[in-house]
Scaffold this active site. Structure first.
Site, PDB file in Angstrom:
ATOM      1  N   HIS A 264       0.758  -1.284  -0.003  1.00 35.10           N
ATOM      2  CA  HIS A 264       0.033   0.001  -0.152  1.00 35.10           C
ATOM      3  C   HIS A 264       0.837   1.242   0.006  1.00 35.10           C
ATOM      4  O   HIS A 264       0.775   2.145  -0.744  1.00 35.10           O
ATOM      5  CB  HIS A 264      -1.001   0.071   1.262  1.00 35.10           C
ATOM      6  N   GLU A 265       1.559   1.303   0.713  1.00 36.73           N
ATOM      7  CA  GLU A 265       2.512   2.438   1.090  1.00 36.73           C
ATOM      8  C   GLU A 265       3.454   2.905  -0.085  1.00 36.73           C
ATOM      9  O   GLU A 265       3.709   3.788  -0.567  1.00 36.73           O
ATOM     10  CB  GLU A 265       3.422   2.567   2.573  1.00 36.73           C
ATOM     11  N   HIS A 268       1.711   4.704  -2.898  1.00 40.86           N
ATOM     12  CA  HIS A 268       1.787   6.172  -2.543  1.00 40.86           C
ATOM     13  C   HIS A 268       3.225   6.646  -2.851  1.00 40.86           C
ATOM     14  O   HIS A 268       3.073   7.802  -3.597  1.00 40.86           O
ATOM     15  CB  HIS A 268       1.494   6.563  -0.985  1.00 40.86           C
ATOM     16  N   GLU A 294      -4.870   8.150  -2.642  1.00 37.73           N
ATOM     17  CA  GLU A 294      -5.090   6.827  -2.197  1.00 37.73           C
ATOM     18  C   GLU A 294      -5.471   5.813  -3.492  1.00 37.73           C
ATOM     19  O   GLU A 294      -5.356   4.520  -3.067  1.00 37.73           O
ATOM     20  CB  GLU A 294      -6.554   7.053  -1.392  1.00 37.73           C
TER      21      GLU A 294
HETATM   22 ZN    ZN Z   1      -2.853   5.196   2.112  1.00 36.12          ZN
END
Ligand code: ZN
Length: 501
Positions: A264-265, A268, A294
């Site tokens: 997830h990170e 980003h 997001e």
């Molecule tokens: Zn996030």
């Protein structure tokens, strides 16, 4: 002699350099800061933030805005895009009386301390007077912020997701509520409950970390332009496209949390590493909205990280990296267990199918607060009622209920919908990408570079130069459409639950 545009961009660059400084301090505060340094650190952050705010809202900036309002032709395309963002920020911060804003900031600072205490006491009533003040301040500020929005809550939504409105969100939320219930009924009546016992097997933390490093590298995250540290809550910060850092956390009995959290990170981070270099030192070097930011982390986490084709290629590597821990679990069993869905009390622990329901509860409460349909005092009862109605569970106390998130105590009202919008944007991007790339073959091959390139070319490169509405239209040819999310979830969960037709 420098033009007005060059002088304007030089001021914008000064702000950006102070931002980089604040970002670095923020990262350090969450990863390396010694305990006794905290109060000095608070003073340093306050000092630099004050300088930065003074430049953003000061006289010089006001003069540039006036000048370009009268001479718009003196700005090239990039200058105009920068001006649009800078002006929005200036308007947001400039009109509020300074003493009221300082009082608001003090309440927010106190409220976050009280939130911690209220969590320990499992008692929302401790936070209630602070939250009442925060809501009252927001209601006082909304007339200063309003730029033609239809409702007060639209004004708050716009601060995190520019252009988003209740009129757009209401039908999206209704579609998802009905669609999720339908999927859940199908899984319960025609699906096979997956085996999940192996999901809590002990995997040493250093093994998990190595696995995360290798996986996010293959997914395009560039360690020459970033790094991976440990922190209590995972996060990403970017100073610039050459320095986008991610953090992660590890639990020996929860390898899935670490793996999906890291992926997830890195989504980003990948976004922040790939802006058009022409946008350096300007607010264009950012996502156009929190929801779009997001969308790139959730694209990684859900649409790749929970994709059966991805695990076709990855599971062998996963088994190898974890030694003999999973030798008795075949790929199909692993994937089915990985995709088990069940309502949880805590939003951040929710699987992707039930996650939207957590957001819908918060959205409905926030909307009711600002449309005058409810009061802060009534929120805990409403919270319990909606959790029972949408998720079929009721929190045993306020700590696992209404006190689970810090957002409201931090003054972030109108923020929650961006998490859900991120999923919907991501599903639509994934669908569009599948029209031109053989996505399943690419995922199964283990070489994800074509997917990474597609995302860079179609999304990351543009930074904040386009509005969220313009970007989704440019990429997919249509406005935001929740049907792609529902279609992907239906197909994916029906496969994982071996639904019989
Ligand atoms: Zn996030």
């Amino acid at each position: 002699m420098a033009t007005q545009e060059q002088d304007f961009l030089a001021l914008v660059k000064q702000i950006n350099l102070l931002d980089m400084n604040l970002t670095l301090i923020d990262w350090d505060s969450h990863t390396n800061l010694p305990q006794d340094g905290a109060s000095f650190r608070g003073e340093l952050t306050g000092y630099i933030s004050g300088q930065e705010l003074a430049l953003r809202t000061g006289k010089a900036m006001g003069q540039f805005l006036d000048y370009f309002a009268a001479h718009p032709a003196e700005l090239d395309e990039k200058g105009q895009q920068v001006l649009r963002l800078v002006k929005k920020d200036y308007d947001l911060n400039h009109d509020i009386p300074a003493e009221d804003y300082a009082a608001y900031q003090q309440v927010v600072s106190d409220a976050q301390q009280v939130w911690e205490q209220a969590r320990v006491a499992q008692d929302f009533s401790l936070l209630q007077p602070y939250l009442e003040k925060i809501v009252a301040f927001k209601k006082q500020f909304i007339p200063y912020w309003k730029r033609g929005q239809a409702t007060d809550y639209d004004v708050l939504l716009d601060q995190f997701e520019p252009g988003m409105t209740v009129a757009q969100l209401d039908p999206i939320m209704d579609t998802l509520k009905a669609g999720i219930q339908k999927i859940q009924r199908t899984l319960a009546t025609r699906g096979t409950q997956p085996r999940t016992d192996f999901m809590s097997r002990a995997v040493p933390e250093d093994v998990q970390e190595r696995l995360v490093r290798a996986t996010v590298s293959r997914l395009g995250y560039d360690f020459k332009k970033g790094n991976l540290s440990r922190s209590t809550h995972p996060f990403t910060v970017a100073l610039n496209r050459g320095d986008a850092r991610i953090t992660n956390r590890y639990g020996i009995h929860d390898f899935q949390m670490a793996l999906l959290g890291g992926i997830h990170e890195a989504g980003h981070g990948l976004y922040m590493q790939n802006f058009n270099p022409d946008y350096d030192y300007t607010p264009l070097a950012d996502a156009p909205s929190m929801g779009l930011h997001e969308s790139q982390s959730l694209f990684n986490e859900i649409f790749i990280g929970r994709n059966a084709a991805f695990w076709q290629g990855e599971y062998g590597r996963f088994q190898q990296a974890t030694g003999d821990i999973f030798t008795d679990i075949d790929e199909a069993t692993f994937y089915q267990g990985f995709m088990a869905t069940k309502p949880t009390m805590i939003r951040t622990e929710a699987d992707p199918l039930t996650y939207p329901l957590h957001i819908i509860v918060r959205y409905e409460l926030e909307k009711a607060l600002f449309n005058g349909d409810t009061t802060v005092a009534e929120l805990p009862a409403l919270w319990r009622q909606k959790y029972q109605e949408y998720l079929g569970i009721t929190p045993a106390n306020d700590t696992e209920g209404i006190l689970q998130d810090i957002h409201w105590a931090g003054g972030d009202l109108g923020y929650f919908p961006t998490y859900l919008l991120g999923q919907i944007y991501a599903a639509q991007f994934y669908h569009t990408m599948s029209q031109t790339l053989p996505v399943n073959d690419i995922l199964a091959s283990g070489d994800y570079s074509k997917i990474t390139q597609w995302r860079k070319d179609n999304i990351h490169w543009f930074g904040a130069s386009l509005t969220p509405q313009a970007l989704i239209k440019q990429v997919s040819g249509e406005a935001l459409n929740p049907q792609y999310w529902l279609d992907w979830m239906t197909a994916t969960f029906e496969k994982a639950y071996q639904v019989t037709k």
